[in-house]
Design a protein around this motif. Structure first.
Motif, PDB file in Angstrom:
ATOM      1  N   PRO A 194       0.821  -1.225   0.000  1.00  9.84           N
ATOM      2  CA  PRO A 194       0.000   0.000   0.000  1.00  9.84           C
ATOM      3  C   PRO A 194       0.850   1.269   0.000  1.00  9.84           C
ATOM      4  O   PRO A 194       1.871   1.354   0.678  1.00  9.84           O
ATOM      5  N   TRP A 195       0.392   2.269  -0.768  1.00  5.71           N
ATOM      6  CA  TRP A 195       1.059   3.573  -0.748  1.00  5.71           C
ATOM      7  C   TRP A 195       0.445   4.439   0.331  1.00  5.71           C
ATOM      8  O   TRP A 195      -0.702   4.249   0.740  1.00  5.71           O
ATOM      9  N   TRP A 196       1.220   5.434   0.785  1.00  2.00           N
ATOM     10  CA  TRP A 196       0.785   6.268   1.899  1.00  2.00           C
ATOM     11  C   TRP A 196       0.522   7.704   1.477  1.00  2.00           C
ATOM     12  O   TRP A 196      -0.501   8.280   1.817  1.00  2.00           O
ATOM     13  N   GLU A 197       1.471   8.308   0.704  1.00  6.14           N
ATOM     14  CA  GLU A 197       1.272   9.685   0.273  1.00  6.14           C
ATOM     15  C   GLU A 197       2.022   9.938  -1.020  1.00  6.14           C
ATOM     16  O   GLU A 197       2.985   9.242  -1.352  1.00  6.14           O
ATOM     17  N   VAL A 198       1.558  10.962  -1.755  1.00  9.55           N
ATOM     18  CA  VAL A 198       2.142  11.261  -3.053  1.00  9.55           C
ATOM     19  C   VAL A 198       2.159  12.774  -3.276  1.00  9.55           C
ATOM     20  O   VAL A 198       1.248  13.487  -2.849  1.00  9.55           O
ATOM     21  N   THR A 199       3.220  13.229  -3.931  1.00  9.94           N
ATOM     22  CA  THR A 199       3.275  14.590  -4.437  1.00  9.94           C
ATOM     23  C   THR A 199       3.688  14.519  -5.897  1.00  9.94           C
ATOM     24  O   THR A 199       4.525  13.700  -6.266  1.00  9.94           O
ATOM     25  N   ALA A 200       3.085  15.363  -6.754  1.00 12.49           N
ATOM     26  CA  ALA A 200       3.249  15.144  -8.192  1.00 12.49           C
ATOM     27  C   ALA A 200       3.142  16.438  -8.977  1.00 12.49           C
ATOM     28  O   ALA A 200       2.701  17.481  -8.475  1.00 12.49           O
ATOM     29  N   MET A 201       3.557  16.362 -10.237  1.00 10.25           N
ATOM     30  CA  MET A 201       3.317  17.412 -11.211  1.00 10.25           C
ATOM     31  C   MET A 201       2.983  16.762 -12.542  1.00 10.25           C
ATOM     32  O   MET A 201       3.335  15.607 -12.792  1.00 10.25           O
ATOM     33  N   ALA A 202       2.281  17.494 -13.397  1.00  7.56           N
ATOM     34  CA  ALA A 202       1.900  16.992 -14.722  1.00  7.56           C
ATOM     35  C   ALA A 202       1.945  18.143 -15.708  1.00  7.56           C
ATOM     36  O   ALA A 202       1.799  19.315 -15.336  1.00  7.56           O
ATOM     37  N   GLY A 203       2.140  17.823 -16.977  1.00  9.05           N
ATOM     38  CA  GLY A 203       2.191  18.867 -17.985  1.00  9.05           C
ATOM     39  C   GLY A 203       1.688  18.380 -19.335  1.00  9.05           C
ATOM     40  O   GLY A 203       1.693  17.180 -19.625  1.00  9.05           O
ATOM     41  N   ARG A 204       1.237  19.318 -20.126  1.00 10.07           N
ATOM     42  CA  ARG A 204       0.923  19.064 -21.528  1.00 10.07           C
ATOM     43  C   ARG A 204       1.982  19.822 -22.321  1.00 10.07           C
ATOM     44  O   ARG A 204       1.876  21.019 -22.555  1.00 10.07           O
ATOM     45  N   ALA A 217       5.917  11.840 -10.191  1.00  7.84           N
ATOM     46  CA  ALA A 217       5.423  11.773  -8.820  1.00  7.84           C
ATOM     47  C   ALA A 217       6.479  11.185  -7.891  1.00  7.84           C
ATOM     48  O   ALA A 217       7.335  10.402  -8.320  1.00  7.84           O
ATOM     49  N   ILE A 218       6.391  11.561  -6.625  1.00  7.28           N
ATOM     50  CA  ILE A 218       7.168  10.937  -5.557  1.00  7.28           C
ATOM     51  C   ILE A 218       6.168  10.286  -4.616  1.00  7.28           C
ATOM     52  O   ILE A 218       5.217  10.935  -4.160  1.00  7.28           O
ATOM     53  N   VAL A 219       6.370   9.017  -4.343  1.00 11.00           N
ATOM     54  CA  VAL A 219       5.411   8.239  -3.559  1.00 11.00           C
ATOM     55  C   VAL A 219       6.095   7.654  -2.329  1.00 11.00           C
ATOM     56  O   VAL A 219       7.172   7.064  -2.432  1.00 11.00           O
ATOM     57  N   ARG A 220       5.471   7.845  -1.167  1.00 11.24           N
ATOM     58  CA  ARG A 220       5.917   7.181   0.058  1.00 11.24           C
ATOM     59  C   ARG A 220       4.951   6.040   0.351  1.00 11.24           C
ATOM     60  O   ARG A 220       3.721   6.210   0.258  1.00 11.24           O
ATOM     61  N   PHE A 221       5.494   4.880   0.693  1.00 12.43           N
ATOM     62  CA  PHE A 221       4.678   3.697   0.946  1.00 12.43           C
ATOM     63  C   PHE A 221       4.474   3.482   2.438  1.00 12.43           C
ATOM     64  O   PHE A 221       5.212   4.021   3.267  1.00 12.43           O
TER      65      PHE A 221
END
Length: 362
Positions: A194-204, A217-221
């Motif tokens: 299971p993942w716990w938290e995420v911070t992300a960015m996206a672009g077109r 994205a950076i994901v902490r589990f």
């Protein structure tokens, strides 16, 4: 078991080949029906794959179906899955299973009220290398997982998006985060839990679409491990890469659309040569692919057991998709369980929307 394929486009061929291949693994299944809104396409598919019957209406064949494979564009998945579950028909859905968390919750409700079960195709979970890695982590042989990278670096030319339903929130659900990278970070979840938290960015950045064409994205589990996730459709040298650094070894997978044991690399940590012998290829193993998943899935269905990929597993992966979009579009850290009914990102992966204009306004 009598099987119907709904939607006879490109991916349906992989399903048909896998269903045909089940008999070699002791599974009694026959492809009985092909259904498509385009009657000529359904007829051509039926002829090519030896399907006895074809038509344009799912309702006409559900009574003669034990398992429904939904291979339509994603926007048509939920209604077909719910109709089948209400009829007591098992459902196998191509990824992404639905366009939103709200839709997968609707499927979960239908499954709970049905005698049948639901599963999503995530065939890369079933390659031998992934199964071996999961076992070694469960046994504690590799120590704790600490760091991971997950990269889906693919290339889709502008003409790829000329298909009307692609590159749109309302019909595809999202860009590479939703429709392409989902296979790789589903593997990430299969390994790290299971993942716990995420911070992300996206672009077109380069494609004439409503959705993103790249995200990071950076994901902490929940177990403390941390991972980076990159999803791109702008990368000329295409590759799908996963790397897991544990206390005892680095385990890497580099492939494109499917892997064998030859695509894995195992590197022991300094002073841990004892673990090298634990990583062993299996020449008899199936490559990751639809057949590798359908064999254990159909065995479970025949035995009345829960399939190896549940609706809960599917939701967890889709929740990470929604969290990436929510973080990217709001700038906030998103934690597991935060996106529920009433949240815009529960109803649509677009949520409150990105800062760029719809493609029609460009």
């Amino acid at each position: 078991m009598r099987v119907t394929i709904l939607g006879t486009g490109a991916i349906a061929g992989a399903h048909a080949a896998a269903i045909t291949g089940l008999s070699a693994h002791g599974v009694d299944a026959v492809l009985a029906h092909a259904v498509d809104i385009d009657p000529a396409r359904a007829e051509e598919f039926a002829r090519k794959h030896g399907v006895a019957a074809h038509g344009t209406e799912l309702a006409d064949v559900l009574a003669d179906t034990d398992v429904l494979h939904v291979c339509t564009p994603p926007g048509a998945h939920v209604d077909a899955a719910v109709a089948a579950l209400k009829a007591g028909v098992h459902v196998v859905v191509e990824k992404p299973a639905t366009l939103s968390l709200a839709e997968i919750d609707r499927i979960a409700e239908a499954e709970a009220a049905s005698t049948a079960t639901f599963t999503q195709v995530v065939q890369h979970r079933f390659g031998h290398g992934l199964q071996q890695l999961r076992r070694l982590l469960d046994d504690g042989a590799l120590g704790r997982p600490l760091v991971a990278t997950c990269d889906t670096l693919w290339f889709r030319a502008p003409e790829y998006f000329e298909v009307p339903w692609r590159g749109r929130w309302d019909t595809e659900g999202g860009g590479p985060t939703m429709g392409h990278g989902i296979h790789q970070f589903d593997l990430l979840l299969a390994v790290l839990g299971p993942w716990w938290e995420v911070t992300a960015m996206a672009g077109r950045l380069a494609r004439h679409v409503d959705t993103e064409d790249v995200s990071m994205a950076i994901v902490r589990f929940a177990n403390g491990a941390m991972a980076t996730v990159t999803n791109s459709l702008l990368s000329p040298r295409e590759t799908s890469d996963l790397r897991f650094d544990t206390e005892a070894a680095t385990i890497e997978l580099s492939h494109l659309y499917g892997y064998t044991d030859a695509d894995w690399t195992f590197t022991p940590a300094k002073g841990r040569d004892d673990v090298a012998q634990l990583w062993q290829p299996d020449p008899a193993a199936l490559p990751s692919g639809h057949l590798a998943q359908l064999v254990p899935t159909y065995r479970a269905l025949a035995a009345g057991e829960v399939p190896p990929v549940t609706v809960g597993d599917t939701r967890s992966t889709l929740e990470l998709v929604a969290a990436i979009y929510r973080s990217a579009f709001t700038g906030a850290v998103v934690r597991a369980g935060e996106i529920g009914p009433g949240d815009p990102f529960h109803e649509s992966m677009r949520g409150t929307g990105p800062g760029w204009a719809p493609v029609k306004d460009l």
